[in-house]
Write an enzyme that holds these catalytic residues in place. Structure first.
Site, PDB file in Angstrom:
ATOM      1  CB  CYS A   1      -0.896  -0.211   0.953  1.00 56.32           C
ATOM      2  SG  CYS A   1      -2.187  -1.234   1.265  1.00 56.32           S
TER       3      CYS A   1
ATOM      4  CG  HIS B   1      -1.942   4.344   4.789  1.00 56.57           C
ATOM      5  ND1 HIS B   1      -1.796   4.511   4.089  1.00 56.57           N
ATOM      6  CD2 HIS B   1      -2.485   2.901   5.754  1.00 56.57           C
ATOM      7  CE1 HIS B   1      -2.353   2.689   3.167  1.00 56.57           C
ATOM      8  NE2 HIS B   1      -2.591   3.075   4.936  1.00 56.57           N
TER       9      HIS B   1
ATOM     10  CD  GLU C   1      -2.463   8.121   8.761  1.00 61.97           C
ATOM     11  OE1 GLU C   1      -3.288   7.641   8.497  1.00 61.97           O
ATOM     12  OE2 GLU C   1      -1.808   9.049   7.751  1.00 61.97           O
TER      13      GLU C   1
ATOM     14  CE  LYS D   1      -5.603   4.293   1.819  1.00 62.33           C
ATOM     15  NZ  LYS D   1      -5.030   5.461   2.049  1.00 62.33           N
TER      16      LYS D   1
ATOM     17  CG  HIS E   1      -6.491   0.412   1.997  1.00 64.80           C
ATOM     18  ND1 HIS E   1      -4.942   1.282   1.149  1.00 64.80           N
ATOM     19  CD2 HIS E   1      -5.806   0.540   2.210  1.00 64.80           C
ATOM     20  CE1 HIS E   1      -4.355   1.540   1.111  1.00 64.80           C
ATOM     21  NE2 HIS E   1      -4.662   1.150   2.175  1.00 64.80           N
TER      22      HIS E   1
ATOM     23  CG  PHE F   1       0.388  -5.994   4.406  1.00 69.20           C
ATOM     24  CD1 PHE F   1      -1.142  -5.647   5.667  1.00 69.20           C
ATOM     25  CD2 PHE F   1      -0.541  -7.404   4.002  1.00 69.20           C
ATOM     26  CE1 PHE F   1      -1.963  -6.153   5.549  1.00 69.20           C
ATOM     27  CE2 PHE F   1      -1.771  -8.260   4.389  1.00 69.20           C
ATOM     28  CZ  PHE F   1      -2.494  -6.936   4.832  1.00 69.20           C
TER      29      PHE F   1
END
Lengths: 392, 346
Positions: free
Chosen positions: A148, A281, A292, A313, A318, A377
């Site tokens: 991502c 994000h 975050e 988002k 996403h 990830f």
């Protein structure tokens, strides 16, 4: 080091197949999320996604078609005349080719022997190659597979190649289409919200997946000015770190994310007080948003009290490998128009997200510089620093 | 600007758990192909074995094949470089991984039951390994690496793309050491697809530049890069100096390779390590590159295609002492890579 500017921006999103159409709807508070129709997954609890409608041929993927369309808009009729060896293409790649693999396996489960050649030649860097062919690039190509955060690192790579004088033109961005692997995967991790996602909300329950493509044209400032190019923003630098904490969960205090933002500001010679916007994000997963916000506080210090934060988002879902490029597009257009896009459905803000997260409505304000975040990830953190272009 | 040097090397190759064994295979030219075990598919390939006692069993269960090989190679690489990552400072170490198969083994393992049974067949243990950068994430946790990270995919030459990025980070001062990994693990769908699309050598061994197909391989190679001044200050042995690396993308791949080679060569190399080994789409680029060059070596004819996607070429280049080594790494599409190493010592 040369200064690097963004001179082209093209976007295909669930809201519109172009930049301005998308942006105007974002500012109006609309989202591109709706019932999942592209994938037939009736047993999945989540049936919301951001989907793009575009026709594509048998030997193409949606990602490639979207990326090429975004590139055309980014070029806006510009035909590069620089040495083709000094042009490069940098792409964040995700699931390109996976739908082909899924189709092959479907056929095998039915007892058929489908042709294997199409799958054999599917490779995530096919989009990179297609873009390079379109602009006649003979220089470097990079396909980043950082999940991502891929497209944000692709932008960072393009930046450093131009800044150090290796390239005179770069195309950078990312494209992502839906597929069953990612849908089933995030669902089994209990990361998908059955309703529309609510970043920074107290009751946020996960993400929605989305499709999009964004492509940027990057040039050194002096060449952009020499050809009279439209300059959207200046790209100042980027930061990249790893959490070394967990394969999928972010560091609970956002330590790696904080370091990525600090590194981006350091590379970009940007003071925390100059940062007016963070394009976050903001996945709306319980684990991400709080850590975050903590990371933003850690990176900006007292300046965090007056920064605007937004999560794209909430409009697009996403978009995985394209998410960093989408977040950058939102930040670039915010810098251009001096307006922060809203975080939709943010009614009851989580006290752990104690920043101005731009709830519900777009907000006019002075935006001098922005940070864009994308995390992935593997504890992979990217942050990009941008500055408003004011003509000098 | 200080040159970038290679100070650590760790290998998990078919038939070789360590550098000396790999050198022996390279010297004897003994191919490492055999019938694949059923769990990895059908047909012939070069299978790597994981050295015992390096990865804790509880950790190994969570890793895909690619990451296990990368973990073992990284362990050996840090030992070789005499660098303890946590003591050195994890945030000073970057990671650049090149892979073609990374994530694919897990994707296959995830998809079969998911396609058959829907959500109840989906495994939350498997899905995190479906991303190509799972390897860098596992390495970060295992070794405490907190610097920048990228996972590059450039078909056969992914590791050379990763090497390029790692060297750039060092030159920019973004990190003080950079771990470059080439890693791939075999999985059943890979052998099925490559065989059914007639990409593999069906008769005997792969023969370089004959367009008769390749055989798949697996394994990992780890290289530690540092700025030369830093390496000298640490008093560590330098395995090689990164002379020059170039990639060129033209529709005419032979012309692209010629251009890449011309950009990295400043004199005729002592050794020539050629990357092409009979891949069905690779032509014999060495015939057009010049006369009088030493006989090329073909690591992919020993350890197979994939197998670190270019990492096996770089590893082979480091196994023999030479004043200068040229690595040519043709790609089936896209960029053609050439790399020059200087002052290779063993």
């Amino acid at each position: 080091m040369r200064r690097v500017v963004i001179t082209g921006l093209g976007m295909v999103s669930p809201l519109a197949a172009n930049r301005e159409g998308t942006w105007s709807q974002v500012l109006e508070g609309k989202d591109g999320l709706g019932p999942l129709t592209k994938l037939h997954l009736p047993l999945e609890p989540g049936q919301i996604a951001g989907q793009v409608s575009m026709a594509f041929g048998r030997r193409q993927t949606l990602g490639e078609v979207m990326a090429l369309a975004a590139l055309e808009e980014a070029l806006d009729g510009f035909t590069p005349t620089v040495d083709p060896r000094r042009t490069g293409v940098f792409q964040g790649a995700g699931t390109t080719g996976l739908p082909v693999a899924e189709g092959y396996m479907d056929q095998r489960l039915l007892g058929h022997q489908p042709p294997a050649a199409e799958l054999a030649f599917q490779c995530p860097n096919m989009v990179t190659d297609a873009l390079a062919r379109r602009i006649g690039s003979e220089g470097p190509r990079s396909t980043v597979m950082n999940a991502c955060s891929s497209s944000l690192l692709a932008l960072g790579q393009a930046f450093e190649r131009i800044a150090c004088g290796e390239l005179d033109l770069a195309i950078a961005g990312g494209a992502e289409g839906l597929c069953r692997t990612t849908y089933g995967g995030f669902s089994c991790l209990k990361a998908v919200d059955p309703a529309k996602c609510r970043p920074f909300s107290r009751d946020r329950a996960g993400l929605n997946l989305g499709e999009a493509a964004v492509e940027f044209v990057l040039e050194p400032l002096e060449l952009a000015q020499a050809r009279g190019a439209t300059i959207y923003a200046e790209l100042l630098g980027y930061g990249a770190t790893m959490d070394a904490h967990h394969p999928t969960a972010p560091h609970p205090e956002g330590e790696g994310a904080r370091r990525a933002m600090a590194m981006a500001m350091r590379m970009g010679k940007l003071n925390a007080e100059e940062v007016d916007l963070v394009s976050a994000h903001g996945t709306a997963t319980p684990a991400n948003d709080g850590s975050e916000c903590q990371a933003i506080r850690g990176a900006l210090g007292p300046a965090a009290d007056r920064v605007s934060v937004t999560s794209s988002k909430s409009q697009f879902g996403h978009t995985l490998s394209a998410a960093g490029a989408v977040g950058t597009a939102v930040a670039v257009l915010a810098l251009r128009d001096q307006v922060v896009s809203p975080t939709l459905r943010l009614v009851d803000q989580d006290p752990k997200c104690d920043l101005d997260c731009t709830p519900l409505h777009a907000k006019q304000r002075i935006i001098r510089a922005a940070l864009v975040n994308a995390f992935a990830f593997g504890g992979n953190n990217l942050s990009l620093a941008l500055r408003r272009w004011e003509g000098q | 600007m200080s040159a970038v040097v290679i100070t650590g090397l760790g290998l998990v190759l078919p038939g070789a758990h360590h550098v000396d064994a790999a050198r022996e295979i390279l010297t004897t030219g003994a191919p490492q192909f055999s019938e694949l075990p059923e769990a990895l598919g059908h047909g012939r390939g070069a299978v790597a074995e994981l050295p015992a006692g390096i990865i804790p069993p509880m950790q190994a269960r969570r890793l895909d094949r690619t990451s296990r090989f990368a973990w073992a190679a990284t362990h050996a690489c840090f030992q070789d470089a005499g660098l303890h990552p946590k003591t050195f400072g994890g945030s000073r170490i970057g990671v650049a991984v090149g892979t073609l198969c990374g994530g694919n083994e897990a994707s296959e393992a995830f998809l079969w039951p998911y396609l058959k049974r829907g959500p109840e067949g989906a495994s939350p243990m498997v899905f995190p390994n479906c991303v190509a950068n799972a390897t860098s994430g596992h390495l970060a946790v295992a070794f405490g690496l907190q610097g920048p990270s990228t996972t590059q995919l450039e078909r056969e030459n992914s590791t050379l793309a990763a090497l390029e990025q790692a060297a750039r980070w060092l030159r920019m001062g973004v990190c003080d050491a950079a771990l470059v990994i080439g890693a791939d693990g075999l999985y059943p769908l890979l052998s099925e697809i490559t065989q059914r699309s007639r990409m593999t050598a069906r008769h005997g061994l792969p023969r370089p530049h004959t367009a008769t197909g390749f055989l798949p391989g697996e394994g990992a190679q780890a290289f530690l890069l540092e700025r030369e001044a830093d390496a000298l200050a640490r008093g560590v042995r330098i395995r090689a100096r990164l002379g020059a690396l170039s990639s060129s993308s033209l529709e005419d791949r032979a012309a692209a390779m010629q251009r890449a080679v011309a950009e990295v060569m400043d004199r005729t190399p002592d050794h020539w390590i050629a990357g092409a080994n009979g891949h069905v789409r690779v032509d014999g680029s060495e015939a057009r590159l010049g006369e009088g060059l030493p006989q090329p070596v073909h690591p992919k004819a020993l350890w197979g295609e994939f197998c670190g996607v270019g990492g096996q070429l770089l590893a082979a280049a480091l196994l023999r002492p030479a004043g200068q080594v040229l690595v040519t790494a043709p790609g089936s599409f896209g960029p053609q890579f050439a790399l020059r190493l200087d002052d290779v010592a063993i």
